[in-house]
Scaffold this motif. Structure first.
Motif, short mmCIF file in Angstrom:
data_model
loop_
_atom_site.label_atom_id
_atom_site.label_comp_id
_atom_site.label_asym_id
_atom_site.label_seq_id
_atom_site.Cartn_x
_atom_site.Cartn_y
_atom_site.Cartn_z
N UNK A 1 0.79 -1.22 -0.13
CA UNK A 1 -0.10 -0.14 0.05
C UNK A 1 0.90 1.39 -0.01
N UNK A 2 2.13 1.02 0.67
CA UNK A 2 2.84 2.37 0.61
C UNK A 2 3.39 2.52 -0.78
N UNK A 3 3.97 1.41 -1.43
CA UNK A 3 4.23 1.49 -2.82
C UNK A 3 3.08 1.95 -3.67
N UNK A 4 2.20 1.67 -3.64
CA UNK A 4 0.72 2.25 -4.36
C UNK A 4 0.84 3.80 -4.26
N UNK A 5 0.82 4.05 -2.85
CA UNK A 5 0.78 5.68 -2.55
C UNK A 5 1.74 6.26 -3.36
N UNK A 6 3.04 5.70 -3.01
CA UNK A 6 4.04 6.57 -3.82
C UNK A 6 4.09 6.60 -5.47
N UNK A 7 3.64 5.56 -5.93
CA UNK A 7 3.38 5.55 -7.45
C UNK A 7 2.48 6.55 -7.81
N UNK A 8 1.47 6.68 -7.06
CA UNK A 8 0.36 7.44 -7.34
C UNK A 8 0.60 8.91 -6.93
N UNK A 9 1.71 9.45 -6.68
CA UNK A 9 2.01 10.57 -6.37
C UNK A 9 1.47 11.14 -4.75
N UNK A 10 1.10 10.23 -4.04
CA UNK A 10 0.36 10.63 -2.93
C UNK A 10 1.34 10.74 -1.78
N UNK A 11 2.27 11.88 -1.85
CA UNK A 11 3.22 12.32 -1.26
C UNK A 11 2.85 13.57 -0.48
N UNK A 12 2.42 13.43 0.74
CA UNK A 12 1.94 14.61 1.28
C UNK A 12 3.16 15.54 2.04
N UNK A 13 3.87 15.98 1.45
CA UNK A 13 5.09 16.74 2.24
C UNK A 13 6.41 16.77 1.35
N UNK A 14 7.30 17.74 1.78
CA UNK A 14 8.47 17.67 1.07
C UNK A 14 9.62 18.18 2.11
N UNK A 15 10.82 17.58 1.79
CA UNK A 15 12.03 17.58 2.40
C UNK A 15 13.17 18.18 1.89
N UNK A 16 13.46 18.22 0.73
CA UNK A 16 14.69 18.77 -0.10
C UNK A 16 14.62 18.84 -1.35
N UNK A 17 15.41 19.44 -2.00
CA UNK A 17 15.55 19.58 -3.49
C UNK A 17 16.38 18.17 -3.97
N UNK A 18 17.23 17.67 -2.98
CA UNK A 18 18.22 16.59 -3.31
C UNK A 18 17.18 15.51 -3.77
N UNK A 19 17.51 14.84 -5.20
CA UNK A 19 16.68 13.85 -5.52
C UNK A 19 17.45 12.43 -5.39
N UNK A 20 17.62 12.08 -4.10
CA UNK A 20 18.49 11.13 -3.59
C UNK A 20 17.39 9.68 -3.22
#
Length: 435
Positions: free
Chosen positions: A176-195
């Motif tokens: 279910x976490x994988x599904x959320x991430x694939x759909x872009x259900x990321x409710x926040x931001x941390x950094x510009x670094x694409x790591x």
């Protein structure tokens, strides 16, 4: 560097993102504190903790505060806004408050409830029809194909108290976490670094798109059956948009921030204010690694949408005004910001019958509109914390507020916040003895 950031991401997983211990046990220490208002030094022990934790090999700077009725809050500020930023940290420095956004969103919802534009137990599908027929995982964090129909509709109460069954990509594990991430259900931001390991996918563009896609994801529990930290307050932002006909960020600005005199609270930090923004660090084996500098912060960009659960940047002075407004039943400086009933109801326990908060999130307590509600000796204490080391709480019985603002992730990596809690209790007890 990539290896270090991946280590950071692992340390930040699940409950490590929240440290609510600093909210625990303070209610019993706060009665009659207003009688000590003439004391010139309110926080000698907290001051000592701050001074001990600021310096080379420690933190670049931090701010703590205590506010009591009848006088301006006392701030303890030491150090600078970053190891490579020589500007002194002050009550007006800007910090990423992350989940301390949740009580702000929750109180905005309570205002609409008081105005009759929403109902506390109104079905969510009345406003967002796609949530009418939700499916639920048979096993929490288990299969996303072994599902059953939700036993009742999600309500507004469920959204603001984390009892909706909606998941959270920082909490859930497995498919279910994988599904959320694939759909872009990321409710926040941390950094510009694409790591890899730090950035868990790109958030979708638009709160409306977020809400529609989230409706396609199974719930992790039946609504009203379990407290599970969630994206409910992010979804609440979309509810507010539909009900009011205004963008969520504009609604908060016009109805909360401007009337409360909160001039330093933003979803996007204006370029002209970037010099006030602190640096955020990852705590790796006791070493602080910069992950978002003030001069080049991701918070200088327009976010994909206003994250009602974790999106705000604020200053200690501004957030104290929010807490003071709550302590004064919705008014500040003679200006009514929120209705009295909205504040009083939102800072009380709103959990459905039989639901409790897990110990890792400050159990033996209730939960109100986006924040923990103390019980027993802590009765009247309402507040929440942020994933980068900020904590804000208000004693609704005695009109007291306390805060600490620092920037490191995860906040459980070092012993600062437990030390702050102990020092704050000792300072309050000392004030009581002088009454």
């Amino acid at each position: 560097m990539i290896r270090s950031v991946e280590t950071l991401e692992a340390a930040m997983d699940r409950r490590a993102l929240l440290v609510m211990g600093a909210c625990a046990g303070l209610g019993a220490m706060m009665p009659r504190l207003a009688l000590a208002a003439s004391d010139p030094e309110l926080l000698p022990r907290v001051r000592a903790v701050v001074e001990r934790w600021v310096g080379p090999g420690k933190f670049p700077g931090m701010v703590a505060s205590l506010g009591i009725p009848g006088r301006e809050p006392q701030y303890v500020a030491r150090g600078s806004e970053g190891f490579n930023d020589g500007d002194p940290v002050t009550a007006d420095s800007l910090f990423r408050i992350y989940s301390m956004t949740k009580p702000v969103t929750g109180m905005a919802a309570m205002q609409l409830i008081e105005q009759g534009k929403l109902g506390l137990d109104q079905p969510l599908y009345d406003i967002l029809p796609k949530y009418r027929h939700m499916m639920v995982q048979d096993t929490y964090d288990g299969s996303i194909t072994e599902l059953h129909p939700a036993n009742q509709p999600i309500t507004i109460r469920h959204l603001i108290t984390h009892t909706s069954g909606i998941g959270y990509s920082i909490i859930q594990k497995g498919p279910i976490r994988t599904l959320m991430e694939e759909k872009g259900l990321v409710a926040g931001q941390i950094s510009r670094m694409k790591v890899p390991g730090l950035i868990r996918g790109e958030a979708v563009d638009g709160l409306d798109v977020f809400a529609d896609l989230l409706a396609e994801v199974p719930l992790v529990a039946d609504p009203g059956s379990r407290w599970s930290y969630s994206m409910g307050l992010d979804l609440m932002g979309r509810v507010i948009e539909v009900v009011t006909g205004k963008r969520f960020d504009a609604y908060l600005r016009e109805t909360v921030f401007e009337p409360a005199g909160m001039t330093s609270t933003f979803f996007r930090v204006p370029a002209a204010e970037a010099h006030r923004l602190t640096t955020n660090y990852g705590a790796l084996g006791g070493v602080l690694v910069p992950i978002d500098t003030g001069a080049d912060s991701i918070y200088l960009d327009e976010p994909p949408f206003p994250f009602g659960g974790a999106g705000l940047v604020s200053s200690p002075r501004d957030y104290d005004r929010f807490l003071r407004m709550l302590a004064q039943s919705g008014t500040i400086d003679g200006q009514r910001v929120l209705g009295e009933q909205a504040v009083r109801t939102g800072t009380r326990d709103l959990l459905p019958p039989g639901v409790t908060i897990p110990a890792g999130f400050g159990g033996a307590a209730g939960f109100g509109a986006g924040g923990r509600v103390g019980k027993g000796a802590e009765a009247g204490v309402f507040g929440w914390s942020g994933a980068a080391g900020t904590v804000g709480m208000v004693d609704m019985i005695h009109a007291l507020r306390s805060q600490i603002f620092v920037q490191f992730m995860p906040p459980t990596a070092l012993d600062l916040l437990p030390e702050f809690q102990t020092a704050l209790k000792a300072d309050v007890m000392a004030l009581l003895e002088k009454r």
